[in-house]
Design an enzyme around this catalytic site. Structure first.
Site, PDB file in Angstrom:
ATOM      1  N   ASP A   1      13.250 119.450  -0.314  1.00  0.00           N
ATOM      2  CA  ASP A   1      14.699 119.371  -0.290  1.00  0.00           C
ATOM      3  C   ASP A   1      15.200 120.242   0.864  1.00  0.00           C
ATOM      4  OD1 ASP A   1      17.375 118.872  -1.348  1.00  0.00           O
ATOM      5  OD2 ASP A   1      17.324 120.966  -1.977  1.00  0.00           O
TER       6      ASP A   1
ATOM      7  N   ASP B   1      18.862 121.771   1.445  1.00  0.00           N
ATOM      8  CA  ASP B   1      19.749 122.896   1.152  1.00  0.00           C
ATOM      9  C   ASP B   1      19.115 123.860   0.161  1.00  0.00           C
ATOM     10  OD1 ASP B   1      22.086 121.982   2.693  1.00  0.00           O
ATOM     11  OD2 ASP B   1      22.138 120.359   1.225  1.00  0.00           O
TER      12      ASP B   1
END
Length: 268
Positions: free
Chosen positions: A28, A30
């Site tokens: 991922d 963020d």
């Protein structure tokens, strides 16, 4: 993207055992690759608190301000903006009408975009160290994000060329992929890498994200807890993480070390 430049890890680096047999890794963006989750949380707080002041719930307790740690992790982290906006409004006893959801989500997007123009977002050094160690071993890497800004963030942090592919919010919309905790985003990423999910790892900091990794049948799901708050690591484990670390540099050691000193939990 050209990941060849990033093969310059330290010759003595060793991977933690949990990653030694995986054939691909999906991360991922963020909060895992870049220090941008804090910017998302701040933008959500301003958008939600402004809305709550204008439309207070009948129960005063439900009108309490958005919490940038607990509410962010529970309701919006890792999800498409409309899903996150709707989930938080429901938690405050408000009807998530489509028009309301669009209003709050659009306000958050405007705020977030403005914050990105004002504040540089860097990649976490420990993450970069892990990425380079994986690159040196020829492990294909994908970045995945529900955000349409992922490519911009990775470029600004000077790490885009560490990845073989990126599946961002724009691609998810184009392909009509459902949001997390559905695993579609991660499955699309490993499909592009040519590796089955049961031979790949997912690295996530969001509860919805680790749940998506487990639902997708990934061999390893690693949670990242950067909050150091009570209960966050345990929540990541409950939602599907096999292992939780505070810094991904913990998964890289030197010489014969395993670099797993700050992890919690156990492989399944």
């Amino acid at each position: 993207m050209n990941p060849a430049r990033a093969r310059a890890g330290k010759p003595g680096d060793t991977l933690a055992p949990v990653l030694r047999d995986v054939r691909a890794v999906v991360l991922d963006t963020d909060g895992v690759i870049t220090d941008s989750a804090r910017v998302h949380a701040a933008a959500w707080k301003t958008a939600f608190d402004t809305f709550l002041r204008a439309h207070p719930p009948e129960d005063p307790h439900q009108g309490r301000p958005f919490d940038e740690r607990d509410d962010y992790l529970r309701y919006v982290d890792g999800k498409p903006r409309p899903d996150g906006a709707a989930a938080f409004l429901v938690s405050r006893g408000l009807d998530p009408l489509a028009e309301t959801v669009r209003e709050v989500a659009a306000d958050k997007e405007r705020l977030y975009t403005g914050m990105l123009r004002e504040h540089a977002v860097d990649a976490y050094p420990g993450t970069v160290r892990l990425l380079r160690a994986l690159r040196r071993r020829g492990v294909p890497l994908a970045a995945a994000s529900a955000s349409r800004h992922a490519g911009e963030l990775l470029t600004g942090a000077k790490v885009l060329d560490l990845f073989d592919t990126l599946v961002d919010g724009g691609e998810a919309a184009r392909l009509d992929l459902p949001g997390k905790p559905d695993p579609a985003l991660f499955l699309e990423a490993v499909r592009r890498l040519g590796v089955p999910a049961d031979r790949a790892a997912v690295i996530e900091d969001a509860l919805a994200g680790v749940e998506a990794g487990r639902r997708g049948g990934f061999a390893v799901v690693i949670g990242v807890d950067r909050t150091a708050g009570p209960g966050t690591g345990e929540a990541l484990l409950r939602h599907g993480a096999h292992l939780v670390v505070r810094d991904l540099g913990a998964l890289v050691g030197t010489g014969t070390g395993t670099g797993t000193g700050t992890g919690t939990g156990a492989a399944r």
